[in-house]
Design a protein around this motif. Structure first.
Motif: not given
Length: 748
Positions: A291-292, A306-311, A355-357, A362-364
């Motif tokens: 995580i950044d 964000v991690m659980r529900a969206h990604q 790619g996932n990072e 971007a989402r965060l």
């Protein structure tokens, strides 16, 4: 002998198979059905199995096809069924059929049209019919042997019906065909051992015919041959597919636990996420990403949501950190790593991780932007913006709802006699509790409503108790969720649910069957859970009367009848009480006993905690084998008391029992018992219930003497005054026991 041993001619042609099976060969085979599709929705890939397995088992039994095992599995691109030990032909059916009376079937020894028609329907010659005596006279009977059909024929008929019967959300058509399924069907494997079951899916475009070729993992193999049904798992594994869903789920869970343990972290992977991950991959590979660092300045709940529900990532909480739901940053709670389950090849792991990072960063960054934008607007100003958002037709805006909730929170704090500071915190929290519904953060992440509201308030300088109450006021969200942990939060949570119930009931809408669009049943359950958890005693009828009167004033367009509204809500909450207790595993007869009057009518739900106290006491007495003596005393008295006419609210012998009419010492002893019970019944507090049980059990000998001892009496005496006096004695005892429960409803 397998299916292939039966096939000796014409390159294993199906004609030979059918002929051998019809000849009565009782060999068994393994049957495989694989429905190959484009990527299925994760929920359908799982829920289809619960439909397919019982449906196939039912049809095989109805067709008399014996088998030793049946299992279903799925991946994102296939639903598979395997039947082991499947007989190659249905079992024969020997059936006796009854025909017309013998006198109608034969005339002068010759068969009539009735006999000939009956014989034809049975596939026999009239000479094969038999005459047998029955209680209604002689009738014609036929012994019919229905030969079992070959399994291959039956499967060819059953497979299309199985596919057509599967149900799910948003089914689709493809091409120019009329067949509907969750996603387009691209291939079909149907094998009985190594023999292809001849099936063509009508209505699909392009036409799909069953074969022995499947598809492996997209990145490993395109088309693979399944040599025989029993080789299915092995063939798919060689093509990069872990087809066994249970094993795939276990593989993912173990990989996550191992990786988390190595980082001294606790994985945030609820069962719903684990199930979804299982149905998103065919070849699970665990990827660990970072995580950044700048994103750790966000709240932990934002990152995890964000991690659980969206990604569909697995957040990692520091195993030694105490999670503060009102903390403004994730720095001390979350590990700077996350886990994800990929469907790619091992050699692509680095590329997948990067790619996932990037996606997560971007989402965060979006989340950080939303928080900054929200922080620029005061919560009080957002509260005013609620006026522009409609709650429900006829019920005004969210601001109107917030004001009704605030009024309720104030009333609840008064009725619960809370400390002034707690009451003030609860009222302030109710005033502000909905402000985050118009925030950008909750607009993007609805799962964070309440939580973000509390964090924003704390950052603005509101007392922590107020912020915590706002954060907790949606709890509990379900049966497995924890209730609010603070008094102020519990008050606002109670107000939130009662406001919903009052408003929707006033609007004239009720839950019916499976339809409950406003989740009113869940709201009712939440009221009970909160009161039980806090140990609060609340006179609900009085509260509902007061609230219904207020609602009639603030919602004049509905022409509310306050008494009717309060009565309906009281009955609804009583039903929720019964349902909730039964769902918790409490004995049904005890639940009914504490929620019903002694005359079988519904007991008014006055205090949910009081009902729980009485139920737990009865359950404890039953467990200790001490309930039966109490029950025996009360039921014996109640049976005779029914012959009298004493009101059921009469709890004292004063003015209804005249000692001057006593003829035996046992009557005076009974009166003494009733006086003792009256003292207990009229004592406030939960302590009276165990005392009442002890006193009732202790009165067993006195009641026995009253009925059967040397000084026993005839209750139904000829003298009307004496009879009424004795019936009143027993009726008062019955009424006093009914304060605890209706003992007539207790089994045993």
């Amino acid at each position: 002998m397998g299916a292939k041993a039966l096939l000796t001619l014409n390159n294993h042609c199906s004609r030979c198979f059918i002929k051998s099976a019809a000849a009565g060969d009782h060999s068994v085979a393994t049957f495989l059905l694989e429905i190959g599709t484009e990527e299925l929705p994760a929920d359908f890939a799982r829920l289809a199995l619960d439909q397919l397995e019982p449906m196939v088992a039912r049809d095989l039994n109805e067709q008399r096809l014996n088998h030793t095992g049946l299992s279903c599995t799925s991946t994102p691109r296939r639903i598979a069924l395997i039947v082991e030990g499947l007989s190659l032909a249905a079992a024969d059916l020997q059936e006796e059929r009854k025909g017309p009376p013998a006198a109608q079937a034969f005339k002068d020894g010759e068969p009539t049209k009735a006999a000939i028609g009956f014989a034809q329907r049975c596939g026999l010659e009239p000479a094969a019919l038999q005459i047998r005596d029955t209680p209604k006279g002689p009738f014609v009977f036929a012994d019919v042997l229905e030969r079992g059909r070959p399994t291959l024929e039956l499967l060819a008929e059953l497979i299309p019906s199985w596919l057509g019967a599967l149900q799910g959300r948003r089914f689709m058509r493809w091409g120019s065909g009329e067949r509907r399924f969750s996603r387009p069907i691209r291939w079909l494997v149907a094998l009985l051992d190594e023999l292809v079951v001849p099936v063509t899916l009508q209505g699909s475009d392009p036409v799909v015919c069953a074969g022995n070729r499947s598809c492996g993992h997209r990145l490993v193999s395109t088309s693979i041959e399944i040599p025989e049904a029993s080789a299915y798992h092995q063939a798919l594994a060689a093509a990069g597919v872990q087809v066994d869903r249970r094993r795939r789920r276990t593989t993912i869970a173990e990989a996550v636990d191992t990786a988390a343990a190595a980082l001294k972290a606790r994985p945030d992977i609820p069962s719903s996420l684990l199930e979804e991950l299982t149905d998103l991959v065919e070849r699970p590979a665990l990827i660990q990403g970072s995580i950044d660092e700048a994103s750790l300045a966000l709240p932990a709940e934002v990152l995890s949501t964000v991690m659980r529900a969206h990604q569909r990532y697995v957040p990692l909480y520091d195993i030694n950190a105490a999670v503060d739901p009102l903390a403004l940053t994730a720095q001390d709670a979350l590990k700077p790593q996350f886990l994800c389950i990929a469907n790619g090849l091992d050699q692509a792991a680095d590329s997948i991780r990067r790619g996932n990072e990037r996606v997560l960063k971007a989402r965060l960054a979006d989340a950080a932007f939303f928080i900054d934008a929200d922080r620029a607007v005061a919560s009080s100003r957002r509260r005013q913006q609620l006026e522009r958002v409609t709650f429900a037709e006829g019920l005004g805006s969210l601001l109107d709802r917030c004001e009704r909730l605030e009024w309720l929170a104030d009333l609840l704090a008064q009725r619960l006699q809370l400390e002034p500071e707690t009451s003030a915190d609860a009222k302030r929290a109710a005033h502000l509790c909905k402000h985050d519904l118009v925030s950008q953060m909750v607009g993007e992440f609805p799962e964070l409503q309440g939580l973000m509201g509390g964090k924003y308030l704390l950052a603005e300088g509101e007392p922590r108790a107020v912020a915590q109450a706002v954060q907790e006021h949606y709890s509990p969200k379900g049966a497995d969720d924890a209730p609010p942990s603070s008094d102020a939060g519990a008050v606002v949570a109670l107000g939130e649910r009662l406001e919903l119930l009052l408003s929707i009931f006033a609007k004239g809408e009720r839950p019916s069957g499976s339809s409950d669009p406003y989740a009113l049943r869940r709201a009712g359950n939440g009221v009970l859970q909160i009161l039980w958890d806090r140990g609060w005693r609340l006179d609900l009828p009085s509260l509902l009367d007061r609230a219904a009167g207020h609602w009639a004033g603030v919602l004049p367009s509905f022409a509310i009848e306050p008494m009717a509204l309060a009565g309906e809500l009281g009955d609804f909450l009583r039903q929720r009480l019964v349902s909730q207790l039964e769902e918790q595993g409490e004995a049904i007869d005890l639940v009914q006993a504490v929620t019903a009057e002694a005359d079988g009518s519904q007991r008014l739900l006055t205090d949910p905690l009081d009902a729980l106290d009485r139920l737990q006491l009865l359950a404890q007495l039953r467990q200790n084998s001490r309930l039966a003596p109490v029950q025996a005393v009360v039921q014996r008295a109640s049976r005779l008391a029914e012959k009298g006419d004493l009101e059921r609210n009469q709890l004292s012998a004063a003015d209804v029992v005249d000692p001057a009419l006593f003829e035996q010492p046992s009557e005076a002893a009974m009166l003494e018992v009733i006086h003792q019970l009256a003292g207990i019944v009229n004592t406030p507090g939960r302590e009276r219930y165990p005392q009442l049980c002890e006193a009732l059990a202790a009165s067993a000998s006195t009641l026995g003497e009253f009925f059967d001892g040397e000084n026993s009496v005839m209750v139904m005496a000829d003298d009307e005054a004496v009879r009424r006096n004795r019936l009143n004695l027993l009726a008062v005892l019955r009424n006093q026991a009914a304060v605890l429960a209706d003992f007539a409803l207790i089994n045993g």
